[in-house]
Design a protein around this motif. Sequence first.
Motif, PDB file in Angstrom:
ATOM      1  N   GLY A 308       0.970  -1.139   0.120  1.00 48.01           N
ATOM      2  CA  GLY A 308       0.178  -0.027  -0.102  1.00 48.01           C
ATOM      3  C   GLY A 308       0.845   1.285  -0.003  1.00 48.01           C
ATOM      4  O   GLY A 308       1.786   1.309   0.411  1.00 48.01           O
ATOM      5  N   LEU A 309       0.230   2.397  -0.710  1.00 49.02           N
ATOM      6  CA  LEU A 309       1.106   3.682  -0.467  1.00 49.02           C
ATOM      7  C   LEU A 309       0.090   4.679  -0.724  1.00 49.02           C
ATOM      8  O   LEU A 309      -1.070   4.422  -1.074  1.00 49.02           O
ATOM      9  N   LEU A 310       0.464   5.906  -0.455  1.00 51.31           N
ATOM     10  CA  LEU A 310      -0.175   6.951  -0.612  1.00 51.31           C
ATOM     11  C   LEU A 310      -0.160   7.509  -2.296  1.00 51.31           C
ATOM     12  O   LEU A 310       0.790   7.531  -2.771  1.00 51.31           O
ATOM     13  N   LEU A 312       0.182   9.962  -4.672  1.00 53.68           N
ATOM     14  CA  LEU A 312       0.423  11.297  -4.704  1.00 53.68           C
ATOM     15  C   LEU A 312       0.327  11.873  -6.230  1.00 53.68           C
ATOM     16  O   LEU A 312       0.767  11.055  -7.128  1.00 53.68           O
ATOM     17  N   PRO A 313       0.320  13.092  -6.397  1.00 54.01           N
ATOM     18  CA  PRO A 313       0.348  13.702  -7.945  1.00 54.01           C
ATOM     19  C   PRO A 313       1.650  13.711  -8.303  1.00 54.01           C
ATOM     20  O   PRO A 313       2.554  13.750  -7.561  1.00 54.01           O
ATOM     21  N   ARG A 314       1.650  13.648  -9.718  1.00 55.83           N
ATOM     22  CA  ARG A 314       3.188  13.155 -10.208  1.00 55.83           C
ATOM     23  C   ARG A 314       4.022  14.762 -10.519  1.00 55.83           C
ATOM     24  O   ARG A 314       3.085  15.771 -10.976  1.00 55.83           O
ATOM     25  N   GLU A 315       5.140  14.803 -10.356  1.00 53.59           N
ATOM     26  CA  GLU A 315       5.668  16.031 -10.624  1.00 53.59           C
ATOM     27  C   GLU A 315       6.105  16.211 -12.115  1.00 53.59           C
ATOM     28  O   GLU A 315       6.318  17.242 -12.658  1.00 53.59           O
ATOM     29  N   GLU A 316       6.548  14.872 -12.579  1.00 51.41           N
ATOM     30  CA  GLU A 316       7.191  15.282 -14.264  1.00 51.41           C
ATOM     31  C   GLU A 316       6.033  14.892 -15.071  1.00 51.41           C
ATOM     32  O   GLU A 316       5.058  14.445 -14.607  1.00 51.41           O
ATOM     33  N   VAL A 317       6.593  15.232 -16.392  1.00 48.85           N
ATOM     34  CA  VAL A 317       5.775  14.723 -17.581  1.00 48.85           C
ATOM     35  C   VAL A 317       5.427  13.385 -17.535  1.00 48.85           C
ATOM     36  O   VAL A 317       6.470  12.343 -17.285  1.00 48.85           O
ATOM     37  N   ILE A 394       9.886   2.709  -1.306  1.00 50.39           N
ATOM     38  CA  ILE A 394       8.489   2.802  -1.479  1.00 50.39           C
ATOM     39  C   ILE A 394       7.966   4.236  -0.809  1.00 50.39           C
ATOM     40  O   ILE A 394       7.332   4.997  -1.328  1.00 50.39           O
ATOM     41  N   LEU A 395       8.520   4.592   0.232  1.00 50.13           N
ATOM     42  CA  LEU A 395       8.308   5.602   1.276  1.00 50.13           C
ATOM     43  C   LEU A 395       8.800   6.988   0.912  1.00 50.13           C
ATOM     44  O   LEU A 395       8.294   8.071   0.946  1.00 50.13           O
ATOM     45  N   ILE A 396       9.948   6.869   0.099  1.00 46.83           N
ATOM     46  CA  ILE A 396      10.878   7.955  -0.391  1.00 46.83           C
ATOM     47  C   ILE A 396      10.079   9.276  -1.131  1.00 46.83           C
ATOM     48  O   ILE A 396      10.125  10.171  -0.926  1.00 46.83           O
ATOM     49  N   PRO A 397       9.406   8.592  -2.376  1.00 48.17           N
ATOM     50  CA  PRO A 397       8.489   9.716  -3.087  1.00 48.17           C
ATOM     51  C   PRO A 397       7.506  10.402  -1.939  1.00 48.17           C
ATOM     52  O   PRO A 397       7.474  11.698  -2.438  1.00 48.17           O
ATOM     53  N   ARG A 571       2.256   6.280   9.785  1.00 51.20           N
ATOM     54  CA  ARG A 571       3.356   5.846   8.602  1.00 51.20           C
ATOM     55  C   ARG A 571       4.665   6.860   9.051  1.00 51.20           C
ATOM     56  O   ARG A 571       4.740   7.693   9.186  1.00 51.20           O
ATOM     57  N   ILE A 572       5.784   5.777   9.177  1.00 56.25           N
ATOM     58  CA  ILE A 572       6.928   6.170   9.869  1.00 56.25           C
ATOM     59  C   ILE A 572       7.941   6.865   8.944  1.00 56.25           C
ATOM     60  O   ILE A 572       8.348   5.505   8.306  1.00 56.25           O
ATOM     61  N   TYR A 573       8.491   7.586   8.745  1.00 56.01           N
ATOM     62  CA  TYR A 573       9.644   7.972   7.786  1.00 56.01           C
ATOM     63  C   TYR A 573      10.735   8.310   8.712  1.00 56.01           C
ATOM     64  O   TYR A 573      11.208   9.187   9.060  1.00 56.01           O
ATOM     65  N   ALA A 574      11.600   7.211   8.830  1.00 60.87           N
ATOM     66  CA  ALA A 574      12.831   7.227   9.754  1.00 60.87           C
ATOM     67  C   ALA A 574      13.892   6.352   9.409  1.00 60.87           C
ATOM     68  O   ALA A 574      13.626   4.906   9.504  1.00 60.87           O
TER      69      ALA A 574
END
Length: 693
Positions: A308-310, A312-317, A394-397, A571-574
């Motif tokens: 599972g993941l969040l 998120l809108p894409r930044e790039e084309v 998976i969490l980095i983006p 959701r822990i980012y550590a």
Amino acid sequence: MSETSLDADASDQGLAPVTIGLAELDPIADVEAKVTKNRSKVGSVRPSALLYTSGVGATVDLPHLSVMPHGLDAWRRYYDRRAGGADVIVEPRLLDLVQAYLGDQVTQLRKAPWAPEAPGGFGDEAIDLGIPARIFPQWLRCTGCNLLAPVSHPIFEFKNVLKYRPDQATFVHKDCKGWSPGTSKSKTRKGREQAAVPARYLIACINGHLDEFPYAAWVHRGGSCPNAKVPQLRMREWKSNLGPDVQIICLSCDARRGMLEATGPKAADKLPRCRGRHPHLDAFYQCDQPGKLMMLGAANQWFASTVGLLALPREEVATVADLLPILQSLPPEVLAAATGKDALAGFRGWAGSVTQSDLFGNATDDVLWEAIQALKGAGAPPPTAAASTDPTDILIPEWLVLTDEEKYTKHSGAADFRAVRRNVPASLKPVVREVVAVEKLKKVNAFLGFTRIDALDRIEDSRSRVAPLGRDGRPTWVPATEDRGEGFFMQFDEAAVVAWEERILDLDIWETYRRAHELNFKRRTSKTADSIDPDSRFPAPRYWALHTLSHLLIREAAMSSGYGSASLTERIYAWREDGERPAAAGLLISTTASDSEGTLGGLVDLSRPERLGPLVHDAVRRGGRCSSDPVCSHRRPRGKEDFLHGAACHFCLFVSETSCERINRFLDRRMLLDLLVDPDIATPSLLQPILGA
């Protein structure tokens, strides 16, 4: 279920089944042909339960019987009969992740074929059936006389005739005369219906197979009954000082054998080898593992493998590879509207509204047309690298978006994402760098398969140990869910975290935790994971501290957000800096719901400075006390103990498993708070700069 006999010589190694059932699972045909008065619906589960507790291959306990959701091969006819086909979830990042696990042949993430209700009751059963399931286990025990027989035995009858009460579906012993059918008194006794319940013993193996317990062969010690071709069996149970004493009795020849023999160190020599059965696929596969006794409903009978993941809108084309999965999910009439480049303007709007995706707006006309041509077979899409399955990758983006105000502000106009920066309360500024109110978010989840006996994080060769969703092991789609909600995100000051962390790494108590984790890993991990370095799975001190704070915040937020603690998730980012991977120190507390409108805003409101400051301080104050202190505050693994927490227990830190991403492991109040403890286990507090604020 009809089965062909096993023929090991005719099978191939791998995922090809040795034999499959002769009769397909098709309740729709029974309903349409009106071959029975019984209804097809026997119960219901929430969509999220199909991923985490009651999915494909799990045994689902209903009020009077037990069923197992069937594999994806049997779902197809339910999708085919619906107008518009399957509901598809469009999330390229999750699809890439699923393909990394299961293969590039996976092209869709599908919602389950739910059963809508018509006004005043159920809809058309021939169309609106939900998930196909089969009775499992198929051995039943009469509650009146303890007779033991397969579900196909003529003494049992299935009853499910109440249209609006599928919970009353049950099997009955039609003419039960009680415990002593052979006595003179019983001959004149009038028989009556008695409920029949599932027999609770099963045979499982570490390759994910599950089979019926061979009661007839067991009681006759591997042989057959000398007096009857189909012996009459009974299961009797007595209470004893050692627990329930269950015996299987053959009424035809008076053979008896206790089930206690199937447990203990010598049980492996008495139980049969695994037959390689996957009941959710109605098929048998090659297997060389020994069988293990399993109780119906046991905690280690089914472990879901999900990702599972969040969203998120894409930044790039957008690229051709990004667009192809979304184009494949479009109805044919929408795709037919793209007749040429000059028609792409109208096509973008139509396709975007159908898929609820912003990718069409991020693609140039040339890229969009190339993707359409590739889908129609006029061109081949360029090969792409497989997505990383590392949990941190998976969490980095998500981390990169939530920590960059320009990015999350830019994308806050998207349909499923909106984030706003909040001022950091003055009392938290020594350790907290940023606070973000995530007013809208969407979490997408996909089901990959399941394991038995060992959870997925306890095995290394996960691809071979995860039970398949279809008979060939190469599904073209997987079940998925999408949940919308809200939350708040806190980013911590990296310099303060690093300085604190360096002090922790040199302490004896940290080495104690590391050794306990190594011992825990080696004791509970499958032999197939011997090559894994336990330290590679051991989280850094910052994870322990932020995980502990997350639990305190969940318990405190439940008192003022309007949501129960079980509805809140973390959701822990550590993680520490590692090569090109940037360091992270942050946490996201969120709540989601399957409703399309999301949640009510109570959690976002807590991110306001005037509420977040008191929330954190109240959580810290409560965390400083535990009704189990000083036992809890001084807890640490000793000797051969291998538990993975320090000063933590149900009274002060533990939360429900729906909320915790690590099932209440890697927690310690000492790392977060200034507890009064012995010097040899004293730990610097990450929150020391704000404890007196």
